[in-house]
Design a protein around this motif. Sequence first.
Motif, short mmCIF file in Angstrom:
data_model
loop_
_atom_site.label_atom_id
_atom_site.label_comp_id
_atom_site.label_asym_id
_atom_site.label_seq_id
_atom_site.Cartn_x
_atom_site.Cartn_y
_atom_site.Cartn_z
N SER A 187 -9.83 37.40 9.54
CA SER A 187 -8.87 37.10 8.48
C SER A 187 -7.59 36.59 9.12
CB SER A 187 -8.57 38.35 7.65
OG SER A 187 -9.75 38.89 7.09
N LEU A 222 -2.49 30.24 3.23
CA LEU A 222 -3.13 31.41 3.82
C LEU A 222 -2.74 32.66 3.04
CD1 LEU A 222 -2.41 30.75 7.62
CD2 LEU A 222 -4.53 30.25 6.38
N ASN A 247 -4.09 25.57 9.91
CA ASN A 247 -5.45 25.03 9.85
C ASN A 247 -6.19 25.20 11.18
OD1 ASN A 247 -5.05 24.26 7.21
ND2 ASN A 247 -4.45 22.17 7.73
N GLY A 282 -7.26 28.73 11.57
CA GLY A 282 -8.44 28.99 10.75
C GLY A 282 -9.72 28.52 11.41
N ARG A 287 -13.01 30.89 12.95
CA ARG A 287 -14.13 30.74 12.02
C ARG A 287 -15.38 31.47 12.52
NH1 ARG A 287 -14.78 27.23 8.03
NH2 ARG A 287 -13.07 25.95 8.80
N LYS A 318 -6.16 23.80 2.66
CA LYS A 318 -6.22 24.69 1.52
C LYS A 318 -5.13 24.33 0.51
CE LYS A 318 -7.99 28.65 4.13
NZ LYS A 318 -7.79 30.04 4.47
#
Length: 665
Positions: free
Chosen positions: A305, A238, A293, A296, A300, A2
């Motif tokens: 969140s 994030l 990462n 995340g 998924r 990101k």
Amino acid sequence: MKHTLADVVDIDLHKQPHRPHLAELQTLYRMEGEAGRRASTRQGLWVAVVVYLLFFIPDILLVPDVAFYTIVSRLFVGIGSLLTFEILFRLKAQTKWLDGTCAAALVFGYIGWLVPAMMTADTSSMSYYMIFGAIFMMGANLFFSLRFRLSVVASSIVLVTFFIALSFFSEHDPAYLIAFGTFYVSCFVFTSYVNWKLNRERYKVFLNAFEAKIQQNEASERGMALLRLSNTDPLTGLDNRRAIDQQLRDYWNDWQKLGKNFTAMLIDVDFFKKYNDCYGHQEGDRCLILVANALGEAIRNYHGSIGRYGGEEFIVLARLDTREQAAELAEVICRTVESMGLIHEQRRDGVSIVTVSVGAAFTRNHTGAKLEKIIHEADRALYAAKASGRNCSKLFDPNDPQSSDESENIAALLKIAVDQNLVSLVYQPITNVTTGEVDAVEALMRLTMLDGTSVPPSLFIPVAERTGAILDLGRWAIKTVCRELLVDNHVPLVSVNVSPIQLKTPGFATSVAAILGETGVAGSRLAFEITEGLEMEMHSGILRCISDLETLGIRIWLDDFGTGFAGLSWLRLIDFDTVKIDRSFLHDCATPKGRAMLQDIIGLVRNRGHKILIEGVETDEQLALMRRFRIDHVQGFHVGRPAPADMFRTPTDKPRLPLRNGVRN
């Protein structure tokens, strides 16, 4: 990966809006308000045709012998113009064709009336009646919003037609010919000029409106960028603590109103300080990014969140149906990070890779359920995971005697902490960057158990706030600060962390005033540091309490700005004396984008007129950077570690920053 917050700032805050070229502007101008122009042109033609047809009355009065022919001509031209226009309008023809139809209607309307009218035997009446032809010229220039060139062409044809018709009245007095000719030419020049002026003014209005629209869009985009800035972690990209706090409120409200269960998980990178010390801050940042990462990816499929909660701690929120699913997700997170195989050779627990400990809490119906309770339970579960050897997950179990006893033991300990001298204060210097002198110290509370074991503030402070013991501890801390350091002027100023619970308690400002009166210390010698948290809401009671404290002369500082709890709205509502920028922004300065991020935040605070204090200064390089950024004050292990009050009572000069080669840093 990101975008980091610095990327967002580079892309959004610093980009320039598109400025179209002249040709693009003219095209936009023609397109601007085209629907409105089409409607007004249609309405104008209908009105013009009605007025045109009503002129059959002067025809009957002034040229009765040819009135039949002029009336038929009027009907033919008027109805034909309307039919042509309506067909084009319904076929959605281009606006230029509609304008052309109106211009042609004016020209043919004039010629269609003038030709039969010129056949009248009453030439005297006709010679005066011709003056009404100027209406067609003015219509082309004024009554329709025709483009300048088209209006000039139409009015020119009317003017030429008039002069041709005027030649049939050559037997008239030259004064008549000169007067009428001059009148028509004047009308042509005047109305053409007015049309040109109106078109030019319309274009200027369009340009001004277009520029205002660009500025508004630019302001909106910058506002959105600042909003993302206040909701995004600068390192990992994030959500930061502020954003995750709002999501937590949403999850909580859905559970309260709709019964949607959810889990909150706190995730801590094991032995991260050792990793940072060994591999350096840049590798430490890279480690946090990789972990972020991986987290995340792990959540998924759970549609949860994730955010950075501060330092090496992350938080995950996910709507799940059962406790078993929460335990499963927590374990998935642990194994996902472990499978990365990121080397960490400085651990002393037999593991040589980066791992995480996870503490999870699941919604449950119990007495006194509060939003911050689930975070506290997740924190207790995380503490249990660390105590179990790390690299594991724990789900908070209210029936687990160990968890319950730990919380209850600390709660019981806090009740006797002051009387048994189990609570104490240490003070960390706050140094003036310009002079190198210690301008203030921050009071930090410490708690020891009956056997002498230290209890981390992160553990006992939440318990103190939950049980209300923070009120007595807070009063004790303020009174102790005054007696240990301020009464005898050992230091100029002491800052004390104040819990939101204290600010919400009626009479808090009065109790502070009583302590100041009892000890004889001026309020200006104290600073209260406040941090917006889950339990902190911006309501009138808190604002009134802060105002009362300021009346006492107490300085109000905003702590941990940038971590999410310290929202931009606080800077707008409260006149802070000093804003403390969280240490994470300084530690991110190893990269150009991290440094740019810190400069943007410093600029934001400085423009509000607050003094700036940056904590976490741990190296010479960081201190030198603070000088270049013209920071007011710094705090950190490099300029002073927390120490007992006795260390500040020695009869020496005021402490200064360390010297290098005989020159003060």
